[in-house]
Scaffold this motif. Structure first.
Motif, PDB file in Angstrom:
ATOM      1  N   THR A 119      40.845  42.122 118.411  1.00  0.00           N
ATOM      2  CA  THR A 119      39.757  41.502 119.139  1.00  0.00           C
ATOM      3  C   THR A 119      39.041  42.435 120.539  1.00  0.00           C
ATOM      4  O   THR A 119      38.315  42.335 121.049  1.00  0.00           O
ATOM      5  CB  THR A 119      38.854  40.366 118.142  1.00  0.00           C
ATOM      6  N   SER A 120      39.558  42.040 120.926  1.00  0.00           N
ATOM      7  CA  SER A 120      39.710  41.766 122.881  1.00  0.00           C
ATOM      8  C   SER A 120      39.840  43.707 123.590  1.00  0.00           C
ATOM      9  O   SER A 120      38.501  43.995 123.599  1.00  0.00           O
ATOM     10  CB  SER A 120      40.782  41.401 123.890  1.00  0.00           C
ATOM     11  N   PHE A 121      39.623  44.767 122.567  1.00  0.00           N
ATOM     12  CA  PHE A 121      38.939  45.576 122.748  1.00  0.00           C
ATOM     13  C   PHE A 121      37.777  46.658 122.028  1.00  0.00           C
ATOM     14  O   PHE A 121      37.377  45.653 120.979  1.00  0.00           O
ATOM     15  CB  PHE A 121      40.454  46.919 121.804  1.00  0.00           C
ATOM     16  N   GLU A 152      47.157  39.315 117.944  1.00  0.00           N
ATOM     17  CA  GLU A 152      46.685  38.357 119.081  1.00  0.00           C
ATOM     18  C   GLU A 152      45.249  38.891 119.912  1.00  0.00           C
ATOM     19  O   GLU A 152      44.152  38.210 120.101  1.00  0.00           O
ATOM     20  CB  GLU A 152      47.755  38.359 119.942  1.00  0.00           C
ATOM     21  N   SER A 153      45.908  40.501 119.884  1.00  0.00           N
ATOM     22  CA  SER A 153      44.134  40.816 121.160  1.00  0.00           C
ATOM     23  C   SER A 153      43.385  41.796 120.484  1.00  0.00           C
ATOM     24  O   SER A 153      42.592  42.517 121.112  1.00  0.00           O
ATOM     25  CB  SER A 153      45.137  42.283 122.385  1.00  0.00           C
ATOM     26  N   ARG A 193      43.523  38.493 127.847  1.00  0.00           N
ATOM     27  CA  ARG A 193      42.741  38.217 126.399  1.00  0.00           C
ATOM     28  C   ARG A 193      42.817  37.490 125.657  1.00  0.00           C
ATOM     29  O   ARG A 193      41.888  36.526 125.189  1.00  0.00           O
ATOM     30  CB  ARG A 193      42.949  39.574 125.956  1.00  0.00           C
ATOM     31  N   ARG A 194      44.879  36.460 124.919  1.00  0.00           N
ATOM     32  CA  ARG A 194      44.601  35.981 125.026  1.00  0.00           C
ATOM     33  C   ARG A 194      44.503  34.987 125.383  1.00  0.00           C
ATOM     34  O   ARG A 194      43.808  33.576 124.680  1.00  0.00           O
ATOM     35  CB  ARG A 194      46.213  35.195 125.007  1.00  0.00           C
ATOM     36  N   ARG A 243      24.500  37.075 111.110  1.00  0.00           N
ATOM     37  CA  ARG A 243      25.916  37.146 110.017  1.00  0.00           C
ATOM     38  C   ARG A 243      27.429  36.067 111.018  1.00  0.00           C
ATOM     39  O   ARG A 243      27.359  35.975 112.176  1.00  0.00           O
ATOM     40  CB  ARG A 243      26.977  38.613 110.478  1.00  0.00           C
ATOM     41  N   PRO A 244      27.723  35.107 109.521  1.00  0.00           N
ATOM     42  CA  PRO A 244      28.694  33.860 109.592  1.00  0.00           C
ATOM     43  C   PRO A 244      29.804  35.088 110.912  1.00  0.00           C
ATOM     44  O   PRO A 244      30.301  35.594 110.189  1.00  0.00           O
ATOM     45  CB  PRO A 244      28.659  32.865 108.568  1.00  0.00           C
ATOM     46  N   VAL A 245      30.011  33.700 111.920  1.00  0.00           N
ATOM     47  CA  VAL A 245      31.093  33.824 112.586  1.00  0.00           C
ATOM     48  C   VAL A 245      32.343  32.884 112.587  1.00  0.00           C
ATOM     49  O   VAL A 245      33.298  32.957 112.720  1.00  0.00           O
ATOM     50  CB  VAL A 245      30.538  34.841 113.589  1.00  0.00           C
ATOM     51  N   LEU A 246      31.644  31.542 113.148  1.00  0.00           N
ATOM     52  CA  LEU A 246      32.571  30.635 113.006  1.00  0.00           C
ATOM     53  C   LEU A 246      31.736  29.638 112.200  1.00  0.00           C
ATOM     54  O   LEU A 246      31.312  29.475 112.087  1.00  0.00           O
ATOM     55  CB  LEU A 246      32.432  30.620 114.614  1.00  0.00           C
ATOM     56  N   THR A 247      33.385  28.866 111.958  1.00  0.00           N
ATOM     57  CA  THR A 247      32.417  27.503 111.469  1.00  0.00           C
ATOM     58  C   THR A 247      33.895  26.581 112.395  1.00  0.00           C
ATOM     59  O   THR A 247      34.654  26.837 111.998  1.00  0.00           O
ATOM     60  CB  THR A 247      33.044  27.867 109.764  1.00  0.00           C
ATOM     61  N   ARG A 248      33.693  25.328 111.644  1.00  0.00           N
ATOM     62  CA  ARG A 248      34.415  24.322 112.588  1.00  0.00           C
ATOM     63  C   ARG A 248      33.958  23.246 111.358  1.00  0.00           C
ATOM     64  O   ARG A 248      32.403  22.575 111.120  1.00  0.00           O
ATOM     65  CB  ARG A 248      33.891  24.019 113.565  1.00  0.00           C
ATOM     66  N   VAL A 262      39.381  28.291 117.687  1.00  0.00           N
ATOM     67  CA  VAL A 262      38.896  27.982 116.245  1.00  0.00           C
ATOM     68  C   VAL A 262      38.040  29.055 115.599  1.00  0.00           C
ATOM     69  O   VAL A 262      39.412  29.991 115.426  1.00  0.00           O
ATOM     70  CB  VAL A 262      36.836  29.122 116.995  1.00  0.00           C
ATOM     71  N   THR A 263      38.011  28.597 114.121  1.00  0.00           N
ATOM     72  CA  THR A 263      37.937  28.858 113.039  1.00  0.00           C
ATOM     73  C   THR A 263      37.713  29.945 112.551  1.00  0.00           C
ATOM     74  O   THR A 263      36.017  29.477 112.100  1.00  0.00           O
ATOM     75  CB  THR A 263      38.765  27.684 111.804  1.00  0.00           C
ATOM     76  N   PHE A 283      34.774  36.664 125.269  1.00  0.00           N
ATOM     77  CA  PHE A 283      34.418  34.355 125.194  1.00  0.00           C
ATOM     78  C   PHE A 283      33.719  34.329 125.949  1.00  0.00           C
ATOM     79  O   PHE A 283      33.965  34.372 127.242  1.00  0.00           O
ATOM     80  CB  PHE A 283      35.990  34.045 124.352  1.00  0.00           C
ATOM     81  N   THR A 325      28.541  25.385 111.265  1.00  0.00           N
ATOM     82  CA  THR A 325      28.391  27.075 111.266  1.00  0.00           C
ATOM     83  C   THR A 325      28.116  27.936 112.535  1.00  0.00           C
ATOM     84  O   THR A 325      26.278  27.587 112.327  1.00  0.00           O
ATOM     85  CB  THR A 325      28.038  28.019 109.728  1.00  0.00           C
ATOM     86  N   GLU A 341      33.801  29.221 120.888  1.00  0.00           N
ATOM     87  CA  GLU A 341      34.058  29.455 121.964  1.00  0.00           C
ATOM     88  C   GLU A 341      33.851  31.327 121.183  1.00  0.00           C
ATOM     89  O   GLU A 341      33.892  31.243 120.343  1.00  0.00           O
ATOM     90  CB  GLU A 341      35.284  29.986 122.840  1.00  0.00           C
ATOM     91  N   ALA A 344      39.911  30.285 122.711  1.00  0.00           N
ATOM     92  CA  ALA A 344      39.726  29.238 122.500  1.00  0.00           C
ATOM     93  C   ALA A 344      40.342  28.906 120.681  1.00  0.00           C
ATOM     94  O   ALA A 344      39.750  30.107 119.927  1.00  0.00           O
ATOM     95  CB  ALA A 344      38.145  28.482 121.709  1.00  0.00           C
ATOM     96  N   VAL A 353      35.290  32.258 110.078  1.00  0.00           N
ATOM     97  CA  VAL A 353      34.473  32.112 109.322  1.00  0.00           C
ATOM     98  C   VAL A 353      35.481  33.437 107.875  1.00  0.00           C
ATOM     99  O   VAL A 353      35.436  34.441 108.434  1.00  0.00           O
ATOM    100  CB  VAL A 353      33.612  32.880 109.150  1.00  0.00           C
ATOM    101  N   THR A 404      41.559  33.647 127.199  1.00  0.00           N
ATOM    102  CA  THR A 404      40.063  33.386 126.788  1.00  0.00           C
ATOM    103  C   THR A 404      39.913  32.891 125.490  1.00  0.00           C
ATOM    104  O   THR A 404      38.670  32.151 125.722  1.00  0.00           O
ATOM    105  CB  THR A 404      39.700  34.322 127.031  1.00  0.00           C
TER     106      THR A 404
END
Lengths: 751, 272
Positions: free
Chosen positions: A379-381, A376-377, B258-259, A255-260, B265-266, A227, A249, A275, B263, B268, B261
């Motif tokens: 996506t970190s792999f 929880e983890s 890993r966790r 490719r949309p990845v985050l939105t707020r 965020v939402t 991140f 966004t 992040e 934030a 999509v 780091t």
């Protein structure tokens, strides 16, 4: 104008005393003359001689500060960037700037320059005619630097910047509050000018309804699946008191990845922090967008881009094994062989019915942290491996949606077979089967999902040219290497799946190794648990053993690299500029073509084309004429994008008659940063004026003119020294005076 | 991980059937015999250097039974035997060399093969099966031949090494005897490719045809036998998993790292 003499006050007094003594001696000497006229004449001559002598001794110099023809001029820097074409207070900013220049020209001799992406000298006021405010950047520091370099020997009296203040380069100001302090290089540049720098601020703060993405700011490079901060500067104008929310966004290569959601009401300048987790190695174009509001002035400034180069620092692998085996052991040895691998392993360690012999107190067994991993983890792999891993234990089946989201979102997933994997492991009929590159069948009759039998291997047509299966250089040598390889068993109930490519089969054509694309991610299946026999080969000859071991590691390395979209494995590699190129400029792109063994391929036919990045499935509308790689396997492309926006560059190479494609994002900027902000901002102008002893006026300069430099002149050549004592007339007068006195004294009988 | 294996694998049914079949036929522990290695099955192959004695293969079969009862490792009960100079040596990554008397010198080919075997991922468990006490003659033979295979000599395995917690938590390495609480080993890279115990591991595992244990365990009796079995299991788990258990001291740290780091965020929701 002023005088200067050769010595100080002490010397001057000594000279006066000496001259006074000379005159007094002369007066005493002529006292014997009876005629007053004669005494006065000789005394006058002596006084004149003493004065001439004093002039020579004092060496007086007449210093004059001479203004050259026309005097020093006021340098005027007129902002010709695209933002000056916008309208403020009912008038185009560029027109307002021209009026300010006209007013300045009435008050001062002016020397006019335009600035923006580049600084150009237009000379007189008339030179502005025909100039269009269309430059893609505003770089005031570069303009001041150009002024220092080109002001000439006569110097300038002052500099006046006429601008809306929306610098896009070093002096770009984001957020609210005061402008940040100027850095030392800018301060030093201003000091070198040695004249006041004033500003005429073209703009006002009349509220217009508009939202804008001023900038998307990220570090120029990042690491995969790590991140990293991404700041989006937004500007909101004219929406005070409104309760709606803005939707910001962030898209990664389209490719949309985050939105707020952020409230519309609030400070006019804000920074929305994200992040962001880049998934793949290579160039990423990050686009921040605000959804357009129905009543805003323009939607053209609702997005901004940032270029980012992503590299891999470490490879993080989640390795789940159904039981310890030689296959898990040698895969573990392979993965641990690289210091860049973070390996998180979980093995099923106990069998059913072991409870009487195994208690938590006596063993080192730990519970499987399925929630921490899958919720929880995950996506970190970078890579998830199921090795002979059944879905039954640990309720893994309930986490398949998360696993699918991980893979579809760009993850890498490898299934290594065995008696507890694939159809034998209960995969048939589950969602997992849908994103494997093979199609699973239900087990029928005596089929337990695995067959123990020595298995010869063969490459499929797809496998003959695939980088994963390139164990040896050359198609024939590689095919022969595969025919020498055997396995001790394979998974059954497998068939070629839709969207997948079977690369290796057994002699009966049953899939053994297959790969496939799943959304943004990739998956692969190795349908055996005996691949370890390559790492620990049963063959007798040491040479054959070494070759087989090499093949084991090469296959796993190449499969891992392919699963991770590693560009080093791409046979066609594209190097595109990280930052968006300006519209109208050519994008310089390098293409390199390599064979499956990594050797460069010269004289390969290429073609390329562009398609909108947001529609990656669209073929390029037009392909380039064919071109070929050079002896180094490279081809340098100068691509002229057809318009602004985000493009997907597709390069297609013809390798051994097979088309091989690669793609890369390409951003084309049409003054995007210039148009991003529509509200003029005087903060950068004020900072420069403050540092240079100048002032800022809105719209027009003061009627009395701008203050100019009054201290030391800018250049030493302006001061003129005239030596009065060394003029020939002074010596002539001195000799004439002495001669006249001598003649008269002889005639009148004095010694 | 401690959860049981799945119910839907037919292989497990076969496994229990295999055990029942052996018991009913009185077929185990049988003599040493060659077997084709299974791709996924783990063999404990008896290394034939001189005479190993008839009981060794039986002890290995008992060892395999304990492994299958207590762990998820798919161990093949039949104990193949292999000479170190045979090409078939490379079919069996896990070798077991037991002896209670002086062993003949290895041939040069055997030394080369054994070195290559162990250097490329193989494992060797050596067991001094002297009855009353550790056989000095075998001990000397082992140390002599290992020095021909590797330049370094046997070293004591530290008590905090992962070998002592690869499956069971252990504080000593005992067998039918408890002459010493230590194990020795030879490191290859970052793991022990050779484990040597002088306490007659095979003797603690050896069963009679009807199922009872064949030899008394001294001085600790049945408690020591259970300890010996656990050490025997740890050696095989270590050969297969290496430092896997060391990883687990870092797993939660890695996951938490890993966790931390991330934030809030939402994501999509309509992303493809």
């Amino acid at each position: 104008m002023e005088w200067a003499v050769a010595f100080g006050w002490g010397g001057r007094i000594a000279v006066v005393v000496m001259l006074a003594a000379t005159v007094a001696l002369a007066a005493w000497n002529v006292r014997t003359l009876a005629s007053k006229r004669r005494r006065a004449a000789l005394l006058g001559l002596r006084l004149a001689t003493a004065a001439a002598l004093g002039l020579v001794i004092a060496q007086p110099t007449w210093v004059s500060k001479v203004e050259h023809a026309g005097g020093r001029r006021v340098a005027v820097l007129v902002d010709a960037s695209a933002s000056m074409a916008q309208v403020s207070a009912g008038a185009r900013r560029w027109d307002a700037a021209a009026r300010a220049v006209t007013e300045l020209a009435r008050l001062h001799p002016v020397d006019v320059h335009t600035f923006g992406t580049r600084t150009e000298h237009v000379g007189a006021l008339a030179g502005l005619q025909g100039v269009l405010p269309d430059q893609a950047h505003t770089d005031l520091v570069a303009a001041l630097g150009s002024l220092v370099d080109t002001r000439g020997p006569r110097g300038i009296a002052a500099a006046v910047v006429i601008s809306d203040g929306l610098d896009t380069e070093q002096l770009a100001v984001s957020g609210s509050g005061e402008a940040p302090p100027l850095d030392s290089a800018v301060t030093a540049l201003i000091e070198r000018l040695r004249v006041p720098v004033h500003a005429v601020f073209i703009g006002d703060r009349a509220p217009v309804r508009d939202v804008a993405v001023v900038a998307a700011r990220a570090a120029p490079f990042g690491f995969t699946r790590t991140f990293m901060p991404l700041d989006v500067d937004i500007e909101v104008s004219g929406y005070g008191g409104r309760r709606e929310a803005l939707t910001v966004t962030v898209a990664d290569n389209g490719r949309p990845v985050l939105t707020r959601e952020v409230p519309l009401d609030g400070p006019p300048r804000r920074t929305v922090s994200f992040e962001f987790q880049p998934l793949h190695v290579g160039v990423h174009v990050i686009e921040a967008t605000i959804a357009a509001l129905p009543d805003e002035a323009t939607a053209a400034n609702n997005h901004a881009w940032a270029g980012l180069r992503v590299v891999r620092d470490r490879l993080r692998v989640l390795h789940l094994a159904g039981h310890p085996s030689w296959d898990t052991r040698f895969l573990r040895l392979h993965l641990r062989g690289s210091p860049a691998v973070d390996l998180v392993s979980f093995y099923v360690m106990v069998g059913q019915g072991a409870g009487a012999y195994v208690s938590a107190d006596d063993t080192t067994l730990i519970p499987f942290p399925n929630r921490e991993i899958f919720e929880e983890s995950l996506t970190s792999f970078d890579l998830v491996i199921f090795q002979d891993f059944p879905l039954g234990p640990f309720q893994v089946e309930q986490y398949l949606p998360q696993l699918r989201e991980y893979v579809v979102g760009g993850g890498a997933f490898l299934v290594v077979g065995g008696r507890q994997a694939l159809a034998a492991g209960g995969y048939y009929g589950t969602p997992l089967a849908q994103w494997l590159p093979v199609r699973l069948a239900s087990l029928a009759g005596d089929d337990v999902g695995y067959v123990d039998a020595a298995t010869s291997l063969a490459l499929t047509p797809a496998g003959q040219h695939h980088p994963v299966t390139a164990l040896e250089s050359g198609v024939d040598a590689n095919a022969a290497a595969w025919t020498r390889r055997t396995l001790a068993g394979r998974n059954t109930a497998l068939a070629a799946g839709e969207g997948g490519s079977v690369l290796v089969t057994d002699q009966g054509g049953h899939p053994v190794i297959a790969v496939g694309e799943v959304g943004e991610g990739r998956s692969a299946v190795i349908g055996t648990d005996s691949l370890w026999t390559w790492a620990f080969p049963p063959t007798a000859g040491s040479e054959a053993r070494d070759e087989t071991r090499t093949h084991y590691h090469r296959l796993l390395d190449q499969l891992t690299a392919w699963l991770l979209h590693d560009p080093d494995l791409d046979r066609v590699r594209i190097e595109v500029p990280v930052d968006p190129v300006d519209l109208g400029s050519a994008a310089l792109v390098r293409v390199q073509v390599r064979g499956g063994d990594g050797a460069v391929l010269p004289n390969v036919l290429l073609r390329y084309g562009l398609a909108p990045l947001h529609e990656p499935q669209v073929e390029p509308a037009q392909w380039s004429p064919p071109l070929t790689t050079n002896e180094q396997g490279d081809a340098d492309l100068r691509i002229q994008p057809p318009g602004a926006g985000l493009w997907l560059l597709t390069v297609e190479a013809s390798i051994a008659g097979q088309p091989v494609r690669a793609t890369a994002p390409l951003g084309v900027d049409a003054s995007g940063r210039e148009r991003a902000r529509c509200i003029p901002d005087d903060r950068a102008l004020a900072a420069v004026a403050r540092a240079a002893g100048g002032k800022v006026w809105p719209w027009v300069p003061p009627r009395t003119g701008v203050p100019i430099a009054t201290a030391e002149l800018a250049d030493g050549g302006e001061r003129i020294h005239t030596d009065l004592w060394s003029h020939p007339a002074v010596l002539t007068v001195l000799v004439a005076l002495l001669g006249a006195e001598w003649v008269l004294r002889r005639r009148w009988g004095l010694a | 991980m401690s959860c049981p294996r799945p119910r839907h694998t037919d292989f497990r049914i076969w496994r229990w059937a295999w055990l029942v079949g052996l018991l009913s036929a009185g077929a185990w522990p049988g003599g040493a015999r060659a077997a084709e290695p299974l791709s996924g099955g783990v063999h404990i192959a008896v290394l034939r250097v001189g005479s190993a004695g008839p009981d060794v293969a039986s002890a290995v079969a008992s060892w395999a039974q304990e492994l299958r009862l207590r762990t998820s490792i798919e161990v093949v009960a039949a104990a193949p035997s292999v000479r170190p100079d045979e090409p078939a040596l490379f079919a069996y990554p896990l070798l077991y060399w037991a002896g209670d008397r002086a062993a003949p010198a290895l041939t040069d080919l055997a030394v080369v093969q054994l070195r290559h075997h162990l250097a490329t991922g193989g494992s060797l468990i050596i067991d001094n099966t002297g009855r009353a006490e550790a056989s000095q003659a075998f001990d000397q033979s082992v140390r002599r031949e290992l020095l021909r295979v590797f330049p370094q000599s046997l070293q004591r395995v530290p008590a905090n090494h992962v070998l002592f917690r690869s499956f069971y938590r252990l504080d000593r390495a005992v067998g039918r005897r408890a002459d010493t609480h230590d194990a020795e080993g030879v490191r290859v890279g970052d793991h022990y490719a050779v484990i040597y115990t002088r306490n007659d591991l095979a003797g603690a595992l050896l069963r009679l045809p009807l199922g009872g244990f064949a030899l008394p365990v001294v001085p600790g009796g049945e408690a020591q036998r259970e300890h010996a079995m656990r050490f025997a299991i740890n050696t095989v788990v270590y050969a297969l998993c290496l430092d896997y258990k060391d990883d687990h001291t870092h797993v939660m740290h890695l996951l938490r790292h890993r966790r931390s780091t991330r934030a809030p965020v939402t994501p999509v929701t309509n992303a493809p």
